[in-house]
Design an enzyme around this catalytic site. Structure first.
Site, PDB file in Angstrom:
ATOM      1  N   GLU A 122      19.081 -42.376  -0.705  1.00 36.66           N
ATOM      2  CA  GLU A 122      19.947 -40.713  -0.957  1.00 36.66           C
ATOM      3  C   GLU A 122      18.777 -39.974  -0.522  1.00 36.66           C
ATOM      4  OE1 GLU A 122      21.576 -39.236  -4.397  1.00 36.66           O
ATOM      5  OE2 GLU A 122      21.966 -37.588  -3.136  1.00 36.66           O
ATOM      6  N   ASP A 172      20.288 -44.853  -5.444  1.00 33.85           N
ATOM      7  CA  ASP A 172      19.764 -43.245  -6.606  1.00 33.85           C
ATOM      8  C   ASP A 172      19.232 -43.790  -7.315  1.00 33.85           C
ATOM      9  OD1 ASP A 172      20.375 -41.142  -6.744  1.00 33.85           O
ATOM     10  OD2 ASP A 172      22.745 -41.109  -6.581  1.00 33.85           O
ATOM     11  N   ILE A 226      18.321 -40.588  -8.878  1.00 25.12           N
ATOM     12  CA  ILE A 226      18.429 -40.547 -10.505  1.00 25.12           C
ATOM     13  C   ILE A 226      19.715 -39.779  -9.845  1.00 25.12           C
ATOM     14  CG2 ILE A 226      18.640 -37.916 -12.018  1.00 25.12           C
ATOM     15  CD1 ILE A 226      15.325 -37.635 -11.095  1.00 25.12           C
ATOM     16  N   THR A 245      21.451 -35.535 -10.694  1.00 27.47           N
ATOM     17  CA  THR A 245      20.811 -34.522 -10.205  1.00 27.47           C
ATOM     18  C   THR A 245      20.903 -33.391 -11.341  1.00 27.47           C
ATOM     19  OG1 THR A 245      19.859 -35.972  -8.502  1.00 27.47           O
ATOM     20  CG2 THR A 245      18.831 -33.484  -9.245  1.00 27.47           C
TER      21      THR A 245
END
Ligand code: IPD
Ligand code: CA
Length: 278
Positions: free
Chosen positions: A80, A99, A101, A104
């Site tokens: 990402e 990803d 996190i 987020t």
């Protein structure tokens, strides 16, 4: 069980690869939790008006990629925070879809639904998937044709076969255009008017899809998600006996078309015939 491709030489089975990915996910989880307890507002940046990224997202992604590159030198990456929007493409080469996190906004608000999501795709198909929520200590894993597990225990999707029996999750994402908001509100309205048991917006599509896989949610859909939000969890759902589509009745998942609907076959058919035509 399928054998990994030649480029992953040294790893005989997807389970061997899974072990490495689980270690990486645990490392990422420790970094996320350490940051959670020292987090300050000044490491929150805006990718868009309501689209957040923190220094922790970037540090975790860099570390996950560093370890995976070291262990699997000939693989590619779709991650990402290091992939420009226009370059979100998936080749046939073995590719890690990451990803650091997912969720987020929850992480920034210290709301406990966030996770690291790591998938390995070969020839465009996800073959290993790990979703780890360090705050809730939930490790979801799957390998192609090897089943799906939550903390080592086999899981399966629910048997709900009507909206009245179903808790359906979706997310509001980051699209605040009139069209985007209309899509969200009209579909929620349709679900409510058709007597859905309840609706949840937990804010992490990877975790919500994994929750579908273990049957505590009956379905999840979202428009606007990216490959890294859903890749690992898509395998976890299918290995748990569910189906993952791109909204239209009978469709299959396209990791790049920004749409996902998952659940058991019956509930996915009901939802795909009811929603999305706004
Ligand atoms: C987001 C989460 C959220 C979804 C958004 C995603 P991020 O990912 O999955 O649930 O609604 O569309 O962008 O930005 O927290 O990795
Ligand atoms: Ca993210």
């Amino acid at each position: 069980m399928d054998a990994p491709s030649q480029v992953l030489a040294g790893y005989d089975t997807y389970d061997d690869i899974l072990k490495v990915v689980v270690d990486v996910a645990h490392k990422a989880g420790s970094m996320i939790l350490a940051a959670l307890h020292t987090n300050t507002d000044d490491n929150v940046h805006h990718k868009g008006r309501v689209d957040l990224v923190t220094d922790t997202d970037r540090k975790v992604e860099a570390e996950v990629m560093r370890i995976l590159k070291e262990k699997f030198p000939h693989t590619h990456f779709l991650a990402e925070e290091s992939t420009e929007a226009a370059k979100e493409v998936l080749s046939n080469e073995p590719t890690w879809i990451i990803d650091p996190i997912d969720g987020t906004t929850n992480f920034v608000h210290k709301h406990p639904v966030f996770c690291v999501s790591i998938a390995l795709a070969i020839a465009g198909n996800v073959v290993v998937g790990v979703v780890y929520n360090p705050q809730l200590n939930e490790l979801f894993t799957a390998t192609r044709r090897g089943g799906a597990r939550l903390n080592g225990v086999k899981i399966s999707v629910s048997r709900a076969d009507s909206l009245e029996k179903a808790v359906v999750a979706t997310n509001v994402g980051v699209d605040r255009t009139p069209e985007g908001v209309e899509f969200l509100t009209k579909n929620i309205q349709k679900l409510l008017l058709n007597n859905v048991q309840s609706i949840r917006c937990n804010g992490s599509s990877a975790w919500e899809m994994s929750s579908v896989a273990c049957g505590r949610l009956d379905a999840f859909y979202e428009k606007g998600i990216h490959s890294w939000d859903i890749a690992a969890a898509s395998l976890i759902v299918t290995e748990a006996g569910g189906v993952v589509t791109s909204f239209e009745p009978g469709s299959t998942l396209d990791l790049l078309n920004r749409r996902v609907l998952c659940g058991n076959r019956a509930i996915v058919d009901i939802i795909s015939n009811l929603l999305f035509s706004t």
